[in-house]
Design a protein around this motif. Structure first.
Motif, mmCIF file in Angstrom:
data_model
loop_
_atom_site.group_PDB
_atom_site.id
_atom_site.type_symbol
_atom_site.label_atom_id
_atom_site.label_comp_id
_atom_site.label_asym_id
_atom_site.label_seq_id
_atom_site.Cartn_x
_atom_site.Cartn_y
_atom_site.Cartn_z
ATOM 1 N N THR A 1 36.194 -11.283 -52.362
ATOM 2 C CA THR A 1 36.762 -12.227 -51.192
ATOM 3 C C THR A 1 35.670 -13.562 -50.880
ATOM 4 O O THR A 1 34.587 -13.360 -50.828
ATOM 5 C CB THR A 1 36.640 -11.257 -49.828
ATOM 6 O OG1 THR A 1 37.479 -10.277 -50.063
ATOM 7 C CG2 THR A 1 36.989 -12.226 -48.793
ATOM 8 N N HIS B 1 42.249 -21.374 -49.171
ATOM 9 C CA HIS B 1 42.824 -20.007 -49.543
ATOM 10 C C HIS B 1 43.692 -19.576 -48.550
ATOM 11 O O HIS B 1 44.457 -18.668 -48.913
ATOM 12 C CB HIS B 1 41.778 -19.202 -49.906
ATOM 13 C CG HIS B 1 41.064 -19.612 -50.945
ATOM 14 N ND1 HIS B 1 41.043 -19.889 -52.357
ATOM 15 C CD2 HIS B 1 39.380 -19.572 -51.097
ATOM 16 C CE1 HIS B 1 40.043 -20.258 -52.978
ATOM 17 N NE2 HIS B 1 38.893 -20.044 -52.101
ATOM 18 N N PHE B 2 43.785 -20.244 -47.427
ATOM 19 C CA PHE B 2 44.690 -19.552 -46.383
ATOM 20 C C PHE B 2 46.180 -19.712 -47.019
ATOM 21 O O PHE B 2 46.605 -20.436 -47.466
ATOM 22 C CB PHE B 2 44.496 -20.432 -45.059
ATOM 23 C CG PHE B 2 43.096 -20.460 -44.347
ATOM 24 C CD1 PHE B 2 42.182 -19.321 -44.952
ATOM 25 C CD2 PHE B 2 42.955 -20.799 -43.187
ATOM 26 C CE1 PHE B 2 40.920 -19.207 -44.282
ATOM 27 C CE2 PHE B 2 41.512 -20.549 -42.422
ATOM 28 C CZ PHE B 2 40.832 -20.057 -43.066
ATOM 29 N N LYS B 3 46.789 -18.756 -46.451
ATOM 30 C CA LYS B 3 48.244 -18.652 -46.650
ATOM 31 C C LYS B 3 49.183 -18.186 -45.295
ATOM 32 O O LYS B 3 48.270 -17.799 -44.326
ATOM 33 C CB LYS B 3 48.831 -17.757 -47.448
ATOM 34 C CG LYS B 3 48.038 -17.975 -48.880
ATOM 35 C CD LYS B 3 48.474 -16.792 -50.169
ATOM 36 C CE LYS B 3 47.898 -17.123 -51.503
ATOM 37 N NZ LYS B 3 48.260 -16.216 -52.458
ATOM 38 N N SER C 1 47.562 -15.025 -43.156
ATOM 39 C CA SER C 1 46.237 -14.703 -43.420
ATOM 40 C C SER C 1 45.619 -14.472 -42.170
ATOM 41 O O SER C 1 46.032 -15.142 -41.192
ATOM 42 C CB SER C 1 45.576 -16.012 -43.955
ATOM 43 O OG SER C 1 46.034 -16.270 -45.334
ATOM 44 N N LYS C 2 44.843 -13.463 -42.015
ATOM 45 C CA LYS C 2 43.995 -13.064 -40.833
ATOM 46 C C LYS C 2 42.570 -13.717 -40.800
ATOM 47 O O LYS C 2 42.037 -13.861 -41.920
ATOM 48 C CB LYS C 2 43.707 -11.652 -40.722
ATOM 49 C CG LYS C 2 44.933 -10.886 -40.784
ATOM 50 C CD LYS C 2 45.894 -11.073 -39.697
ATOM 51 C CE LYS C 2 46.954 -10.044 -39.614
ATOM 52 N NZ LYS C 2 47.705 -10.134 -38.339
ATOM 53 N N THR D 1 37.702 -9.600 -39.796
ATOM 54 C CA THR D 1 38.158 -9.452 -40.968
ATOM 55 C C THR D 1 37.398 -8.873 -41.858
ATOM 56 O O THR D 1 37.745 -8.649 -43.360
ATOM 57 C CB THR D 1 38.623 -10.815 -41.569
ATOM 58 O OG1 THR D 1 37.751 -11.688 -41.762
ATOM 59 C CG2 THR D 1 39.899 -11.562 -40.479
ATOM 60 N N ASN E 1 36.797 -18.652 -39.068
ATOM 61 C CA ASN E 1 36.329 -18.428 -40.339
ATOM 62 C C ASN E 1 34.936 -19.186 -40.376
ATOM 63 O O ASN E 1 34.602 -19.548 -41.574
ATOM 64 C CB ASN E 1 36.955 -18.543 -41.325
ATOM 65 C CG ASN E 1 37.770 -17.052 -41.809
ATOM 66 O OD1 ASN E 1 38.078 -16.144 -40.925
ATOM 67 N ND2 ASN E 1 38.320 -17.073 -42.861
ATOM 68 N N THR F 1 46.017 -15.165 -36.775
ATOM 69 C CA THR F 1 46.862 -15.095 -37.900
ATOM 70 C C THR F 1 47.498 -16.607 -37.996
ATOM 71 O O THR F 1 48.000 -17.071 -37.173
ATOM 72 C CB THR F 1 48.042 -14.196 -37.511
ATOM 73 O OG1 THR F 1 47.504 -13.080 -37.262
ATOM 74 C CG2 THR F 1 48.981 -14.140 -38.747
#
Length: 216
Positions: A80, A172-174, A177-178, A72, A142, A108
């Protein structure tokens, strides 16, 4: 090597495109930089990066074109948020699991739901990584070491406790999100051992060798 236990949340401070790759400056937040030296590895969102310059609250690293294309990192922008972890030392506790900082693929986020005080995330892995992901096994997302709750095809679930949510970028993930995924090292090596052709073993121990060394 890393443990997947995040030490600080930082952010991209500067991006300098350089002939097809990038030089990035990363703000390190509360990460202790007093024991860092040039050439040390500091993982950012699970990507092992080498510090070529650093200060009390930042480090600079080159990001190759390969890394930009398979992680990513190619989507990073100034600001970021990044999970940061310094490389493991032999005397450190191994609180998570052994992580190489070499991303295997990009997943994802499929769904997010609250479960008591925790949050449940469903994540879809690339088809080539599905076979390495097992229920109750380890996975790095991550840069965060997590336990796989369940697996359904290429979709797997993880549970995020409040402390992990607060101290990492997972908050912060939605949906959509990658994420950088690194599967368990043992799973990769076991698969390689089982699939690789067996090399013919030619022994060097012969009657002549034994006689030459006093065995008659």
């Amino acid at each position: 090597m890393f443990t997947g236990i995040i030490q600080a949340e930082g952010a991209v401070q500067k991006i300098e495109p350089r002939q097809g790759d990038w030089r990035v400056t990363i703000h390190t937040g509360k990460l202790d930089m007093t024991d860092v030296a040039i050439g040390d590895s500091i993982a950012a969102n699970g990507i092992c990066l080498t510090a070529i310059e650093f200060g009390s609250d930042f480090y600079v690293a080159d990001v190759s074109g390969e890394t930009l294309s398979v992680t990513t990192a190619g989507d990073w922008q100034v600001g970021t948020p990044l999970n940061l972890e310094k490389a493991l030392r032999l005397q450190d506790r191994l609180g998570g699991h052994l992580v190489s900082g070499h991303v295997d693929g990009v997943g994802t986020v499929k769904s997010i739901r609250q479960d008591a005080r925790s949050w449940r995330y469903e994540i879809e892995a690339p088809i080539g990584l599905c076979k390495y992901i097992a229920a109750k096994g380890s996975i790095c997302i991550n840069g965060v070491s997590l336990t796989v709750n369940e697996v359904n095809g290429c979709v797997f679930g993880v549970n995020i406790v409040p402390h992990t949510l607060q101290e990492t970028t997972i908050k912060h993930f939605k949906e959509g999100s990658k994420l950088n995924l690194e599967v368990d090292l043992l799973a990769r090596y076991l698969e390689r051992m089982l699939s690789a052709p067996q090399a013919e073993q030619t022994s060097k121990i012969t009657p002549e060798f034994l006689a030459e060394h006093g065995f008659k």
